[in-house]
Design a protein around this motif. Structure first.
Motif, PDB file in Angstrom:
ATOM      1  N   LEU A   1       0.630  -1.362  -0.013  1.00 30.02           N
ATOM      2  CA  LEU A   1      -0.016   0.088  -0.026  1.00 30.02           C
ATOM      3  C   LEU A   1       0.688   1.211  -0.106  1.00 30.02           C
ATOM      4  CD1 LEU A   1      -3.161   0.008   0.009  1.00 30.02           C
ATOM      5  CD2 LEU A   1      -2.186  -1.953   0.732  1.00 30.02           C
TER       6      LEU A   1
ATOM      7  N   ASN B   1       2.937   2.395   2.545  1.00 31.19           N
ATOM      8  CA  ASN B   1       3.198   3.325   3.622  1.00 31.19           C
ATOM      9  C   ASN B   1       4.653   3.643   3.855  1.00 31.19           C
ATOM     10  OD1 ASN B   1       0.811   2.339   6.006  1.00 31.19           O
ATOM     11  ND2 ASN B   1       1.130   0.642   4.488  1.00 31.19           N
TER      12      ASN B   1
ATOM     13  N   PRO C   1      -3.915   7.400  -1.762  1.00 27.59           N
ATOM     14  CA  PRO C   1      -2.922   6.988  -0.520  1.00 27.59           C
ATOM     15  C   PRO C   1      -1.466   7.617  -0.823  1.00 27.59           C
ATOM     16  CG  PRO C   1      -4.135   5.008  -1.160  1.00 27.59           C
ATOM     17  CD  PRO C   1      -4.510   5.998  -2.171  1.00 27.59           C
TER      18      PRO C   1
ATOM     19  N   CYS D   1      -4.649  -0.607   6.451  1.00 31.91           N
ATOM     20  CA  CYS D   1      -3.724  -0.939   5.303  1.00 31.91           C
ATOM     21  C   CYS D   1      -3.213  -2.389   4.809  1.00 31.91           C
ATOM     22  CB  CYS D   1      -2.391  -0.264   5.038  1.00 31.91           C
ATOM     23  SG  CYS D   1      -2.587   1.444   4.830  1.00 31.91           S
TER      24      CYS D   1
END
Length: 617
Positions: free
Chosen positions: A144, A146, A473, A496
Motif C-alpha cells: 500500500l 506506507n 494514498p 492498510c
C-alpha cells in the motif's frame, strides 16, 4: 521506522566514497535518532539511520556471511509483521539466524526464494538488498506504500533513499524540477512512480526493482485482485471485522508501547476500540490516545459541509467509552505560523502543499505524541477503502473525467484545482494541470482489474475504489510517514493490511452503502464496539483552524512575498490577483478552501528557496 540510503556503481569503487553516502544518510537523522551505520563494498555502499523500538533491533545495514563470503547486505525501513512466522519457516529449511532483527529475516528470505520473497512479506516496509555474488540490488516497497522509497538511476548504477533529501545530498543529483514535476506538485494526482525532481523516481507501492549491470528492471509483485465477491452481506460484515481485528492485534507489538491517534471519527475510533480490547485481554493498558485541537477552536468554529461538528466532544466520548489514558495536544495560531515549525514541516515532506495548517498541525501532534510513545496507530485509508469520501456520493463528481478529489476542488475553489488560483495565467495554460489530471486518471482506470461486474453503476464505483486505493494514498501515506518520522514517531495503519484491502475492494458498492450511508460495512462491523454517538457521526476530515488571526497572518506573509522582487515564486504569480487577496477586508481566507491559494504560493516560495530549485519549464 528508519532511514535508508544507498549508492550502487558498477564501474566506480564506491567504497572510497563512503563520505558521500554518509552525507545522504545524515539527512535522514530524524527518521532514525538512535544511530547511524554504513556498509561498504567496491560496488555498493548502504546507509541506515536506526530507530530502536525493541531490544532485538540490531544495527543495520545487516550482513549475512557464510564461509567468509558476504551473501547479502540489507538496509530496512519499517515493520515485517509476519517476521516470526517467516523466521520459523526459514529455520525449518536450514537457515541459522544470528540475530532477532527483522532485517535478517528479509535477507535470509531472499537467499531462500530470491525476489519472490518480497511477496511473502507482510507489513509496512521499504528496503534495499545488495547481493554481492550476483552484483545485483533489490529494492522493494510494501503493497500500500506506507513507507516511501525513491531512486535515481545514473549511467553506471543507481542511488536510492527514503526521502528526496537523501538523493539531493548526492553530487550527481541537481534540484531541477521540469514541467511534469511541477504538474505533479500542483495536481494532487498521486502518480505512484513520479519522483517530482528531474531523473528521480518513486518505487510504486507493491513494486520491486532489480538493478544490475544491464540496468533497472521494475515489476509489480502485488496488485488489487480481480474477482467476484461471493459472500452474502452478513458474512461480509463478519469477515471485515475478523480481518480488521487481526490487523490491529498484529500492529500491537508486545515489545513496543503503542498509542492511537484519535479524532472522534469512525475510523480512528474503531481502531482504538479494538486496540483497547486487545490490551485488556493481554492485561496491559489502558490504551494511550492522542488528539490535536486548536486554542479557542470552539469559539471560532463555524460548521460547514466539510466539517459539521467539532472533534472534541466525540473524542471525549471515545475516551470515556474505552477508558483511555488521553492527551490533547493544543496548538495555537502562533505555533502554526512559527517559521521554525513551518520549515520543519516543509523539510519533512520535501515538497510544497496547499493543505495549509494541516501539515504543521500534524507535525506538532506527532511531536507531542513522541514525548509519550514511540509509535501510534491511525485510521488512514478507511475512507478510500469503505467509500467514506463525500464526493463518491455526488453523481456529478462520480461521473467526472478526472480524480473526484480534483473535481470537487475545481467545483468549489476554481477551474485549476486546489491551491493554483494565484498562479500566472500563462503558466496555468502552459502546465494545463486539469489536463494532466485527466490523463493520469485515464491511466488509473486502464489498470482496474476485472471483477465480474455487469451493472454500469457498480463498475464505476469499482473504478473509483481502485483509484482511491492506488492514487489517493500516495497523497496521504508518505506525508503521514514523513511528518511522523521528522520527530521519530512511527505511525501504523491497520486499515492498510492487504488481506483486508483485497477483500473489501471486491465487495459490491451496494454492500458498502447498504444502510444508505457511507462506510456501511465498517459501521456494521463495529456495531458492538462503539456507542451510536460515534458510529453515526458524519465524516469530518483532519481539523483546520478557523481563527481569523491565521488568515490575517497568511495575507501578511503573502504581502511580504509580493514586496520582495527577488522572491523565487514571483515569476510564477498572477501579481494583480495576489494583491487583491492581500487587500481584501473580509475573512474569506479564514475558510479553509478560500486560503489554499495563499498557502500554495507561500509553500512554493519556501520550497524554491530552501532547496535551491531550478525550474526547467
Amino acid at each position: 521506522m528508519a532511514g535508508i540510503t544507498g549508492w550502487i556503481d558498477f564501474e566506480r569503487d564506491v567504497s572510497r566514497d563512503v563520505a558521500t553516502v554518509r552525507a545522504m544518510t545524515a539527512t535522514l537523522a530524524a527518521r532514525g535518532p538512535d544511530g547511524e551505520a554504513l556498509w561498504a563494498s567496491p560496488r555498493a555502499v548502504l546507509g541506515h539511520r536506526r530507530l530502536a523500538l525493541r531490544r532485538s533491533d540490531e544495527s543495520q545495514p545487516l550482513v549475512v556471511d557464510h564461509d567468509g563470503r558476504t551473501l547479502a547486505a540489507v538496509t530496512l525501513n519499517g515493520e515485517i509483521s509476519n517476521a516470526g512466522a517467516l523466521r520459523r519457516e526459514l529455520e525449518a529449511r536450514g537457515h541459522r539466524f544470528r540475530t532477532r532483527d527483522q532485517a535478517e529475516v528479509v535477507a535470509r528470505a531472499h537467499l531462500e526464494w530470491g525476489e519472490d520473497a518480497v511477496a511473502r512479506l507482510d507489513g509496512m516496509f521499504a528496503f534495499g538488498l545488495w547481493d554481492p555474488q550476483r552484483e545485483e540490488l533489490l529494492l522493494a516497497r510494501d503493497r500500500l506504500g506506507n513507507k516511501p522509497l525513491l531512486f535515481w538511476p545514473h549511467p553506471t548504477g543507481v542511488l536510492f533513499g527514503s526521502e528526496h533529501k537523501a538523493l539531493l545530498a548526492h553530487p550527481f543529483v541537481s534540484p531541477v524540477v521540469d514541467a511534469d514535476g511541477l504538474r505533479e506538485v500542483l495536481s494532487q494526482a498521486g502518480t505512484p512512480d513520479h519522483g517530482v525532481f528531474a531523473g528521480m523516481r518513486k518505487l510504486a507501492p507493491g513494486h520491486l526493482a532489480r538493478v544490475s549491470r544491464s540496468g533497472v528492471r521494475v515489476r509489480r509483485y502485488w496488485a488489487l485482485p480481480p474477482g467476484e465477491h461471493r459472500d452474502d452481506l452478513d458474512t461480509t460484515v463478519a469477515t471485515v471485522r475478523e480481518l480488521l481485528e487481526a490487523s490491529v492485534v498484529a500492529q500491537l507489538d508486545a515489545d513496543v508501547e503503542i498509542g492511537s491517534l484519535v479524532s472522534g471519527g469512525l475510523d480512528s475510533s474503531v481502531v482504538t476500540a479494538l486496540a483497547a480490547r486487545e490490551l485488556r485481554r493481554r492485561g496491559d493498558g489502558p490504551v494511550r490516545t492522542f488528539t490535536v485541537d486548536f486554542v479557542d477552536h470552539a469559539t471560532h468554529f463555524r460548521p460547514d459541509k466539510v466539517r459539521a461538528t467539532l472533534d472534541a466532544p466525540f473524542v471525549e466520548a471515545l475516551v470515556r467509552h474505552v477508558g483511555a489514558d488521553h492527551t490533547t495536544v493544543l496548538v495555537d495560531t502562533a505555533d502554526l505560523v512559527d517559521p521554525v515549525v513551518a520549515d520543519a514541516a516543509l523539510r519533512a515532506r520535501d515538497l510544497p502543499t496547499p493543505l495549509g495548517d494541516m501539515h504543521p498541525a500534524l507535525y506538532l501532534l506527532c511531536r507531542g505524541v513522541r514525548e509519550h510513545v514511540p509509535a501510534a496507530l491511525m485510521g488512514e485509508i478507511a475512507d478510500a477503502l469503505f467509500g467514506g469520501f463525500t464526493w463518491v456520493h455526488d453523481p456529478e463528481l462520480v461521473a467526472a473525467d478526472t480524480f473526484p478529489w480534483v473535481a470537487i476542488a475545481q467545483r468549489h475553489i476554481g477551474p485549476h484545482g486546489l491551491g493554483n488560483g494565484l498562479l500566472a495565467p500563462d503558466l496555468q495554460t502552459k502546465l494545463d494541470v486539469p489536463g494532466y489530471c485527466r490523463d493520469r486518471f485515464a491511466e488509473a482506470l486502464a489498470e482496474v482489474p476485472e471483477g465480474g461486474v455487469d451493472d454500469p453503476a457498480e463498475q464505476r464505483m469499482r473504478q473509483l475504489c481502485y483509484v482511491h486505493l492506488s492514487r489517493y494514498p500516495e497523497t496521504l501515506l508518505p506525508n503521514d510517514d514523513r511528518l511522523g518520522s521528522a520527530v521519530g514517531l512511527q505511525l501504523r495503519t491497520p486499515f492498510c493490511d492487504h488481506r483486508l484491502v483485497e477483500y473489501v475492494f471486491n465487495a459490491p458498492w451496494s454492500f458498502k452503502t447498504f444502510d444508505g450511508r457511507e462506510k456501511s460495512l465498517l459501521r456494521a462491523a463495529a456495531r458492538d464496539l462503539l456507542p451510536d454517538t460515534l458510529l453515526d457521526r458524519q465524516k469530518s476530515p483532519f481539523p483546520v483552524t478557523q481563527d481569523p488571526r491565521y488568515a490575517r497572518a497568511l495575507r501578511s506573509a503573502l504581502a511580504e512575498v509580493l514586496a520582495d522582487p527577488g522572491a523565487p515564486v514571483a515569476p510564477l504569480l498572477d501579481t494583480q490577483a495576489a494583491q487583491r487577496v492581500v487587500a481584501a477586508d473580509d475573512d474569506g481566507a479564514a475558510a479553509w478552501r478560500g486560503r489554499t491559494n495563499i498557502e500554495m504560493v507561500l509553500q512554493l516560495n519556501a520550497w524554491l528557496s530552501t532547496y535551491g530549485i531550478r525550474l526547467a519549464l
